[in-house]
Write an enzyme that holds these catalytic residues in place. Sequence first.
Site, mmCIF file in Angstrom:
data_model
loop_
_atom_site.group_PDB
_atom_site.id
_atom_site.type_symbol
_atom_site.label_atom_id
_atom_site.label_comp_id
_atom_site.label_asym_id
_atom_site.label_seq_id
_atom_site.Cartn_x
_atom_site.Cartn_y
_atom_site.Cartn_z
ATOM 1 N N ASP A 33 0.816 -1.212 0.000
ATOM 2 C CA ASP A 33 0.000 0.000 0.000
ATOM 3 C C ASP A 33 0.856 1.271 0.000
ATOM 4 O O ASP A 33 1.337 1.705 1.058
ATOM 5 C CB ASP A 33 -0.900 -0.033 1.236
ATOM 6 C CG ASP A 33 -1.812 1.171 1.317
ATOM 7 O OD1 ASP A 33 -2.482 1.339 2.353
ATOM 8 O OD2 ASP A 33 -1.840 1.959 0.352
ATOM 9 N N ASP A 218 -1.474 5.737 -5.134
ATOM 10 C CA ASP A 218 -1.892 4.902 -4.014
ATOM 11 C C ASP A 218 -2.266 3.489 -4.459
ATOM 12 O O ASP A 218 -3.405 3.241 -4.892
ATOM 13 C CB ASP A 218 -3.097 5.564 -3.315
ATOM 14 C CG ASP A 218 -3.593 4.759 -2.144
ATOM 15 O OD1 ASP A 218 -4.656 5.104 -1.592
ATOM 16 O OD2 ASP A 218 -2.921 3.771 -1.777
HETATM 17 O O1 FLK Z 1 -6.096 4.808 2.901
HETATM 18 C C1 FLK Z 1 -5.841 5.071 1.744
HETATM 19 C C2 FLK Z 1 -6.227 6.421 1.131
HETATM 20 C C3 FLK Z 1 -5.179 7.414 1.571
HETATM 21 CL CL1 FLK Z 1 -5.664 9.032 1.104
HETATM 22 N N1 FLK Z 1 -5.141 4.208 0.901
HETATM 23 N N2 FLK Z 1 -4.715 3.015 1.378
HETATM 24 C C4 FLK Z 1 -5.634 2.056 1.710
HETATM 25 N N3 FLK Z 1 -5.293 0.947 2.386
HETATM 26 C C5 FLK Z 1 -6.418 0.120 2.636
HETATM 27 C C6 FLK Z 1 -7.561 0.905 2.004
HETATM 28 N N4 FLK Z 1 -6.932 2.097 1.466
#
Ligand code: FLK
Length: 329
Positions: A33, A218
């Site tokens: 991530d 992301d």
């Molecule tokens: O949390 C975010 C958005 C950041 Cl602005 N991305 N990462 C992620 N990991 C699990 C779900 N989403």
Amino acid sequence: SGSGTVTATPESQDVEYLAPISIGGQSIVMDFDSGSSDLWVFSTQLSATAQKGHTNFDTTKSTTFKTMTGAAFSISYGDGSGAAGTVGTDTVNIGGATVTGQAIEVATAVSSSFVSDTNSNGLVGLAFSKLNTVSPTQQKTFFDNAMATLAQPVFTADLRKGAVGSYEFGNIDSTKFNGSLSWAAVNTTTGFWQFSNSKFSVGTGATTATDGTQAIADTGTTLMLASSAIVTAYYSQVSGAANDASAGGITFPCTATLPDLNVDVGGNYMALVRGDDINYAPVDSTGTTCFGGLQATTNDPQIWGDIMFKSQFVAFNGGNNSIGMAPHQ
Ligand SMILES: O=C(CCCl)NNC1=[NH+]CCN1
């Protein structure tokens, strides 16, 4: 040390991309991530219900695990999911790149969406360490810890639509992209891999300036969440596209022709996101209506997730805080 490559395997509908890592000798499949900065893992300290169907890290079976007394973590993500627990250190090996003393965040509670996603057993956060949630002493990401010993202070994401790709640490494999990478400066103040997005164009249409928005790269977000200026202009070119409350976003007929989207990255590179990649998936088994991989967000920065990565090979340079992109090979 050196470099490391792991295969990135998409879950169904490319919801996320998973890769194996080793923690204290235990092999665990994780979600990589670039939009967060905690390495947390399902564990035997979770309830039996939460553990069911998962690979659960067992600290007592690792001869190298050390408890970080008094430390805890608690994280919540943009999609409302979250996890919390205790912290220790252990040796982490990702495709050969190894870090000793990596902070391992041992989950004692996880939200329901993580429990039900039995393909994933935790997250490897690859954004900047300033976003790490461990308290009272914030911890470093795997990449931050690995950088000094990697051949190059870089990692890359080569994610493919409905096919395996790779994450690589310490090396940029130029056979994986067309031409040369275009590099953009990263604004590190937010802790994300964040860059400017100053303009866009839809298909062969005119280029439109955006009002100085920014975006983050992301891998932990499934879709491409862009400004309403981009999203409105894009779907104005897709017949039958409409906001579909029951589907939870913009849909269109699965037979629609989807134009490519060109978005500026850092002011001097127009990244092409293929129309085919913007057709995310049918909303139901009839295959009549399809859900858009490009959806609107009021969030600034915009959150450009896996839909963008399926069209662009992305290199993250922690040495000079820049992000490189090129179309996949
Ligand atoms: O949390 C975010 C958005 C950041 Cl602005 N991305 N990462 C992620 N990991 C699990 C779900 N989403």
